[in-house]
Design a protein around this motif. Structure first.
Motif, mmCIF file in Angstrom:
data_model
loop_
_atom_site.group_PDB
_atom_site.id
_atom_site.type_symbol
_atom_site.label_atom_id
_atom_site.label_comp_id
_atom_site.label_asym_id
_atom_site.label_seq_id
_atom_site.Cartn_x
_atom_site.Cartn_y
_atom_site.Cartn_z
ATOM 1 N N ASP A 142 -6.548 5.668 -3.459
ATOM 2 C CA ASP A 142 -5.970 6.084 -4.741
ATOM 3 C C ASP A 142 -5.784 7.587 -4.654
ATOM 4 O O ASP A 142 -6.673 8.302 -4.183
ATOM 5 C CB ASP A 142 -6.922 5.722 -5.885
ATOM 6 N N MET A 159 0.933 3.587 -7.032
ATOM 7 C CA MET A 159 1.628 4.814 -7.446
ATOM 8 C C MET A 159 1.096 5.983 -6.643
ATOM 9 O O MET A 159 0.395 6.835 -7.153
ATOM 10 C CB MET A 159 1.437 5.071 -8.945
ATOM 11 N N ALA A 193 2.425 9.120 -3.893
ATOM 12 C CA ALA A 193 3.480 10.124 -4.101
ATOM 13 C C ALA A 193 4.757 9.422 -4.552
ATOM 14 O O ALA A 193 5.455 9.875 -5.430
ATOM 15 C CB ALA A 193 3.731 10.925 -2.835
ATOM 16 N N SER A 194 5.032 8.265 -3.954
ATOM 17 C CA SER A 194 6.086 7.426 -4.497
ATOM 18 C C SER A 194 5.609 5.989 -4.438
ATOM 19 O O SER A 194 4.754 5.651 -3.622
ATOM 20 C CB SER A 194 7.379 7.586 -3.690
ATOM 21 N N VAL A 248 -3.418 -2.187 -7.620
ATOM 22 C CA VAL A 248 -3.530 -1.707 -8.992
ATOM 23 C C VAL A 248 -2.292 -0.867 -9.261
ATOM 24 O O VAL A 248 -1.951 -0.001 -8.459
ATOM 25 C CB VAL A 248 -4.797 -0.847 -9.176
ATOM 26 N N GLY A 280 0.367 1.158 -12.250
ATOM 27 C CA GLY A 280 0.612 1.626 -13.612
ATOM 28 C C GLY A 280 1.904 1.053 -14.176
ATOM 29 O O GLY A 280 2.196 1.189 -15.356
ATOM 30 N N ARG A 281 2.657 0.399 -13.305
ATOM 31 C CA ARG A 281 3.955 -0.122 -13.747
ATOM 32 C C ARG A 281 3.842 -1.587 -14.103
ATOM 33 O O ARG A 281 3.309 -2.354 -13.305
ATOM 34 C CB ARG A 281 4.960 -0.010 -12.604
ATOM 35 N N PRO A 282 4.372 -2.001 -15.228
ATOM 36 C CA PRO A 282 4.395 -3.433 -15.491
ATOM 37 C C PRO A 282 5.348 -4.106 -14.502
ATOM 38 O O PRO A 282 6.247 -3.470 -13.963
ATOM 39 C CB PRO A 282 4.940 -3.543 -16.910
ATOM 40 N N LYS A 332 11.502 -1.270 -12.890
ATOM 41 C CA LYS A 332 12.229 -0.959 -11.666
ATOM 42 C C LYS A 332 11.341 -1.100 -10.438
ATOM 43 O O LYS A 332 10.187 -0.718 -10.465
ATOM 44 C CB LYS A 332 12.718 0.498 -11.678
ATOM 45 N N GLU A 353 -2.480 -4.705 -13.460
ATOM 46 C CA GLU A 353 -1.763 -3.621 -14.114
ATOM 47 C C GLU A 353 -2.742 -2.708 -14.836
ATOM 48 O O GLU A 353 -3.673 -3.175 -15.492
ATOM 49 C CB GLU A 353 -0.767 -4.234 -15.113
ATOM 50 N N LYS A 354 -2.516 -1.407 -14.723
ATOM 51 C CA LYS A 354 -3.376 -0.435 -15.426
ATOM 52 C C LYS A 354 -3.132 -0.525 -16.923
ATOM 53 O O LYS A 354 -2.025 -0.826 -17.329
ATOM 54 C CB LYS A 354 -3.053 0.982 -14.949
ATOM 55 N N PRO A 355 -4.038 -0.219 -17.781
ATOM 56 C CA PRO A 355 -5.414 0.152 -17.408
ATOM 57 C C PRO A 355 -6.235 -1.084 -17.049
ATOM 58 O O PRO A 355 -6.350 -1.993 -17.853
ATOM 59 C CB PRO A 355 -5.943 0.803 -18.685
ATOM 60 N N VAL A 356 -6.792 -1.052 -15.875
ATOM 61 C CA VAL A 356 -7.549 -2.221 -15.417
ATOM 62 C C VAL A 356 -8.961 -2.169 -15.989
ATOM 63 O O VAL A 356 -9.616 -1.124 -15.961
ATOM 64 C CB VAL A 356 -7.611 -2.219 -13.877
#
Lengths: 134, 503
Positions: free
Chosen positions: A11, A57, A59-60, A85, A87-89, A93, A113-116
């Motif tokens: 992470d 998530m 750097a890209s 894990v 942050g994007r649903p 995209k 998906e965060k928040p986990v």
């Protein structure tokens, strides 16, 4: 109880790494952390973990996804279960299809998906490890 | 091949001439008297007629007169006998081309024919030349008329208003487009309306000044100058004006202006801006949600640690967990503040900004942060910079954001950790502020996104608003911000502001 299971956390947020170390450590896992995929891959070779928890998530987002796919393709120590894990649903995209359809493509055994919630995370870690044992 | 008609009452003469002419290459036909000759002429017009002057019935003079009446271009050669000089003279007065005496010598005949031929040739040339000239004249006239029609239509069908005035400010041309904008008819405008009454008070003078100035296209011209028109009923209309001074032999004779009504354009622009704004808000909300989720993740992990530590009890674990919760609370606070910063309108403050002083302030503020990450901040300041004009706090925020970013640009194994802030005065026209770090550089795949709101490469540590805010503020200060990066070696962010004279 046998030898402690080894979990590798990648992470890019060092504090998340620390927290995971504490939480997973409390639950009897041996934890290694890395804040980028290069260091993560080195640990993969050295420590031969039983499970990888990966934040896509980096750097890209592509970096995280590519890394997961690369690990899945290889044999030996690479053939380990991966928990992603994000942050994007799943609908956003990068995932044109549903998570279920994409699971083989994004090469994760479990996608969260965060928040986990830490409890959920621990449950998923446990189930992945028991599955790989049998 | 030319047609020659031979008219003589003596058959022997006709045959002689006929043979001689045919051998010279003429197409010959014959008539024994004047009536016969005229009858033949009606069927086929000869080029040349050779006629005896003395003939029974109709004499040669009468035939000549009738032939010339039939077609003045027929060349008639008279054949005269001895002692008929008077008739011959009369024939010449009636425009016979020549006369030859009997007995006819070949030489005299050939000279007479040559002369007739020459006259025909000259006439043909003359006609050709005249026709050419007429044709050319017609073409030129057509061209001029077409050009005039075209220009007339151009002026009067143009959607833009076209107005010309003389040196005294009297309107001398007022197009239909101008009528649409202003509400004056062409007649009203041309009968004593002054050009200054087409603008609100004082604006005509300003426009005139702009035409003669260097700005908007240089002296004598004005290109796309935004101004305001005052219509007949007193309404004010936004106008895009292009104008030029008219000269005649180096003498200024007036001005012509092209007026474009911007009302609709302005409305469309406003609507487009609103739509863009709404779309941006939608996108921003999705990104904010993402940012918040990242922070919540950290908070949940921290809270979980706190709960576990309370049960055990484990003060060390409690402190760690609580710190995570606190830090993520701070992040939420920072995110909401920066969102406000980003969303708030343009600052109206316009003060002299001491560039170097503010750079010094920022460097001092960030000294301890630099020490934490083991970096040093170097200053390379150019003395006697002119003042920048605008909101000093906005400028402060820009420098603070760029230097903060620079301090976070180092990787775990960056050996040299140095941030350099440089001020400069390139070409004497710009105030430059460069922030250079020796960090990781920006990966190529994200370079085009760094200024995008809520884009971050820092995971939960960044809000993704820093550079977006910086860009917004720099633009408001009239400047630009760009970057140059070498992955693995570092990045330079460059701000450029135009030097203004204090107003």
């Amino acid at each position: 109880m046998g030898e402690a299971k080894k979990v590798l956390v990648i992470d890019d947020d060092p504090e998340i790494c620390q927290a995971m170390e504490a939480i997973l450590g409390d639950n009897g896992y041996q934890v290694f952390t890395a804040t980028d995929t290069v260091r993560g891959e080195a640990l993969l070779h050295d420590k031969k973990p039983d499970l990888l928890i990966l934040d896509i998530m980096m750097a890209s987002m592509q970096e995280g996804l590519d890394f997961a796919a690369k690990i899945k393709k290889k044999e030996g120590p690479y053939g380990l279960p991966i928990l992603i894990v994000s942050g994007r649903p799943a609908s956003e995209k990068g995932y044109q299809r549903s998570v279920e359809e994409d699971l083989d493509w994004i090469a994760a055994d479990i996608f969260m998906e965060k928040p986990v919630d830490p409890e959920d995370l621990l449950r998923n870690v446990e189930s992945l490890l028991s599955r790989s044992k049998s | 091949m030319r047609n020659v008609l031979v008219v003589d009452d003596e058959e022997s003469t006709r045959e002689l001439l006929s043979l001689s002419l045919q051998s010279d290459g003429y197409n010959v036909f014959c008539a024994e008297d004047g009536f016969c000759a005229l009858g033949l002429c009606e069927k086929q017009l000869p080029d040349i007629v050779l006629t005896d002057i003395k003939m029974p019935g109709m004499d040669g003079i009468e035939l000549l007169r009738r032939l010339k009446h039939l077609n003045p271009e027929i060349e008639v050669i008279m054949i005269t006998g001895h002692g008929q000089m008077e008739l011959a003279i009369q024939a010449l007065q009636l425009e016979a081309s020549d006369f030859i005496n009997k007995p006819i010598s070949d030489k005299a005949l050939s000279v007479a024919l040559q002369r007739a031929e020459q006259k025909i040739w000259m006439r043909e040339k003359l006609r050709e030349y005249t026709e050419n000239l007429e044709c050319m004249l017609k073409q030129a006239t057509d061209e001029v008329r077409k050009r005039y029609d075209f220009e007339h239509r151009l002026v009067h069908t143009s959607m833009d208003g076209i107005i010309a005035n003389d040196r005294e400010g009297n309107i001398i041309l007022f197009s239909e487009g101008a009528s649409r904008i202003y509400g004056y008819s062409r007649e009203e405008a041309l009968c004593g309306l002054k050009v200054s009454s087409l603008y609100p008070e004082g604006e005509a003078r300003r426009v005139k000044k702009m035409i003669y100035s260097q700005e908007y296209g240089g002296p004598g011209r004005l290109i796309n100058f935004e101004t305001t028109a005052r219509t007949k009923d007193g309404r004010l209309v936004p106008i895009l004006l292009s104008a030029t001074i008219l000269y005649e032999d180096d003498q200024e004779v007036g001005t012509v202006g092209y007026f474009k009504d911007l009302t609709e354009v302005k409305e469309l622009q406003a609507r487009l801006l609103e739509q863009t704004r709404l779309a941006a808000i939608g996108e921003a909300m999705a990104e904010v949600a993402h940012g918040v989720k990242n922070i919540l993740y950290g908070m949940k992990l921290g809270a979980y640690m706190v709960e576990k530590a309370l049960d055990q009890p484990d003060p060390e674990r409690l402190r760690k967990g609580w710190r995570m919760v606190r830090q993520n609370m701070d992040r939420i606070a920072r995110l909401s503040l920066e969102m406000l910063d980003y969303a708030r309108g343009k600052s109206r403050r316009r003060e002299a900004i001491p560039v170097n002083e503010i750079v010094e302030d920022v460097c001092r503020e960030l000294e301890s942060r630099a020490q934490e990450v083991g970096a040093e901040i170097l200053r390379d300041l150019t003395c006697d910079l002119p003042y920048l004009f605008g909101d000093p706090e906005a400028f402060h925020a820009c420098v603070l954001n760029l230097v903060t970013n620079a301090l976070e640009a180092f990787g775990q194994d960056t050996a040299v950790r140095r941030v350099t802030v440089r001020t400069s005065l390139p070409e004497g026209r710009w105030i430059g502020v460069d922030v250079t770090d020796t960090g990781r550089g920006i990966p190529p795949e994200v370079q085009d996104k760094v200024f995008r709101p809520l884009f971050t490469t820092k995971g939960a540590r960044g809000t993704g608003l820093g550079l977006a805010i910086t860009q917004k503020l720099v633009t408001e200060l009239g400047g630009t911000v760009t970057f140059h990066t070498e992955p693995g070696h570092g990045t330079t962010f460059t701000m450029r502001f135009p030097v203004h004279s204090p107003e």
